[in-house]
Design an enzyme around this catalytic site. Sequence first.
Site, mmCIF file in Angstrom:
data_model
loop_
_atom_site.group_PDB
_atom_site.id
_atom_site.type_symbol
_atom_site.label_atom_id
_atom_site.label_comp_id
_atom_site.label_asym_id
_atom_site.label_seq_id
_atom_site.Cartn_x
_atom_site.Cartn_y
_atom_site.Cartn_z
ATOM 1 C CE LYS A 73 22.296 -28.327 -24.884
ATOM 2 N NZ LYS A 73 22.181 -28.203 -23.416
ATOM 3 C CB SER A 148 21.373 -31.726 -22.051
ATOM 4 O OG SER A 148 21.516 -30.320 -21.900
ATOM 5 C CB SER A 172 23.012 -29.091 -19.439
ATOM 6 O OG SER A 172 21.994 -30.021 -19.167
#
Lengths: 477, 472
Positions: A73, A148, A172
């Site tokens: 990420k 997210s 997330s």
Amino acid sequence: MDLCELRKKLDGGDIGAVELTKEYLDRIKRFDGEINSYITVCEAEAIAQAEAAQQVIDKGGSKPMTGIPLSVKDNICTNGVRTTCASRMLEDHIPIYDASAVSRLKNENFVMLGKTNMDEFAMGGSSQTSYFGGPKNPYNTGYVTGGSSGGAAASVAAGLCAAALGSDTGGSVRQPSAFCGVTGLKPTYGTVSRWGLIAFASSLDQIGVCALSAADAGYVLNSICGRDCNDATTSPIPSGGYTSAVGSDISGIRIGVPKEFLDGSTDEVKAAVLEAAEYYRSLGCTVKECSLPSLEYAVSAYYLISSAEAASNLSRFDGIKYGHRSGLGEDYNELIKSSRSEGFGREVKRRIMLGNYALCSGYYDAYYNNARRIRTQIRKEYADIFSECDVILTPTAPSPAYRIGVQENDPVKMYQADICTVTVNIAGLPAISTTCGYSAEGMPIGMSLIGRAFDEKTIIAVCDRFERDHERRECVL
Amino acid sequence: MRYQPVIGLEIHCELLTNSKVFCTCQNEFGGSENTRVCPRCSGMPGTLPLLNQGAVRLAAKAGFATNCTVNGYSSFDRKNYFYPDLPKAYQITQFEHPICTDGHIDVAGGKRIRINRIHIEEDAGKLVHDDYEGVSLADYNRCGVPLIEIVTEPDFRSAEEVQDFVTQIAQRLKYAGVCDARMEQGSLRVDVNISIMPFGSEEFGTRAEIKNLNSVKSIGRAIEYEIQRQSEILDGGGKVVQETRRYNENRDDTKPLRSKEEAHDYRYFPEPDIPPVLLSEEDIEAIRKEMPELPHERSKRYTEEYGLPADDASLLTAQKEFSDFYDEAAASEPEYRMISNLMLGEVSHLLNETGSDITEVKFSPAELAKTAKLAADGTVSKGAAKEIVSIMFKDGGDPRRIAQEHGFIMDTDASGLDEVIDKVLAENADAAEKYKNGNAKLFGFIMGQAIKACGKSANPALIKEALNKKLQ
């Protein structure tokens, strides 16, 4: 093929590390133009890492992650590879060090395919607040990935990596995993070092794993967990062995289903979760209703605490030492103002405003301190449930993935959709999300299993058992 | 009208740790800009603070040195504000649960000044304004230097009390190895909160905070200036504004820095990156055991056990090394008074004259003690003892040998003394006559002449005896 098997094939020479990496890079080229799960693809670096991995394998010195291609990420720092947090603010930010989770994987000669898309600074549940444009759901590109860590989940679902590192502050990792039909593991707070994870809300943030199965998620976690002298909040409790209970008999496990979580969920979600509960009952698990009465305050408490911490954490991006610097501004205050106005997107600004408001001297008691009290209360209520249960079963989100553009612009609706996941972060507990069904529109539905602190082993085993008996639908690209 | 000043202090002290408070950069003073900076202390995205346990120990020692309770539970908070010398845009400090609370120090006159708290925090960097280029540059070397802040109650009522308190704090922290307390270098910084009220009133006035005080003298002058300034405002029917003011040493005045309206809302909240500091009773006891004897304790020992006058004791203990030297000398020869006299007299004089420090002298405490002993047992005169010190200060050497080489050993037989005395009395017949006629003061003069005539080995006791006989 799961990661254990992949490990065997790499070590046995059936699959070459370089070919494997090239295959993923090729798929990224073919499909990621549409999915947009990566912000940065590290083609040359990945091939070089794969070559190095192959040499290690050839010498017989492979470790669990050697030669296995992952995505990371884009809020996890990678030395020499830009790390943007999907924000204009950090569009050109190139860290000079690796996050601990990444350096541990590098020590095992993993392959990093690239950096994945996300909500700006991990604030959001759709990944649509990304400065680089939101990713799309591989099951249906008209739908959001969730967020997210939407890029991480989509990259796994679309077969654009073997597994992915994400981060989970209020759901997330779990929620996008549910939306994209993969497995998402959020470890206990303090299990994975936050060194190098660009902070959103420090008391809630935890690096987690998106993977194709619970066993894979545990497999990756084994390589990134553990005490780190760079992060004082990592736990001294011995870590690892997260897949050791996979395949063991789970009959007798006591599963609690808190009624409040189901109340706000769609009928489809509710039905799928209750069906999963029935499945566990059929295996000889005890399933019983339980209650988390403070759930109704959880979203408010979560947004106050996380926004307060975020407002402070993001203050360093002032265009002076870090972050986008505006060309406008005659003096220091003007320069900060214009740099931050230009560098941050709407949602990030909203959270900074909210957080600063909650911490203001006149409002501190009413907002921040009350949120802290709720936090204490939620921890207590979880402890009460765990005195009678081993695992808690909930939906991962009140609904499956929705169409892009439907609700991302309604902040209150977006915040309320976090209700199923935020309490886990507030209490610092581990949880894993997997697919427990599919909606009429063909979108995956996720359920979550929450465990006692540092008992990832049990939820992974219980989740794995479900996955073995339930077919995961491949997405067609 | 005359007013009663009400004063409280906030004292920042840099801790003498090897490394900074939340990273491993060296904790030093000076050097080239931005040479002691790392990702952690410069707040690079993704980095986390790591608490230096040495800073915790020193802060606890500061607590013991000021009669505070050292708390088993303390924790950190963030103080949020934007300034270019603060790269994280927040300072890590202890707000809710400081490490030390409820202390006190007694100042001259016996008044007790209460200490509210001592907490640990990090220092900020420095801005360097380049007027030539028209830019401001940031130096982050000081970022993350460990500090403690000592906060007193508003218990002071005069500049003298404040000056005595600050002097004592500086001495005690130096003794305990907590801080080198160099005000001129900024390693100990005092902010003065001062208001005035009519005598007899119990309601405090509006206070001003004065910064940039880099000596005990400046503190006194700034307080006097502020009392004057605020008195004039009140006398003129005006109101004192709550504000921060900066003392200017050259102009000897204070000027406003920022008013309360511009004051920040620091939005404190618990620092999530640092777990609370837990000290068990054993931990706290172990730190207490490391505490050295403090200056006021030493001073008491000197008066009670060594019989020194209180003033001498407090002068001897003002500097730890000086006092250590005295202790060692006193341990080797129990000539407490004589050693003290030599240290406060000739030794201090020579140190002042040469601008040097007791740690640099060429003689040992034992050698000084030996010199004192020579004087005390009458082997040399007190005057000769001073000269021996002076010679040792310059070139070192054994005191007895110096005494022999320079002929300082006093005559012990009176043979030949009569002759010299007769000569002196003959030369000063006038004075001798007047003395005999009742002018007792002249004895000292005649005595001086006789000692001079006898030279370095003069034995004042013998001379006095002989003179007395002859002048009867």
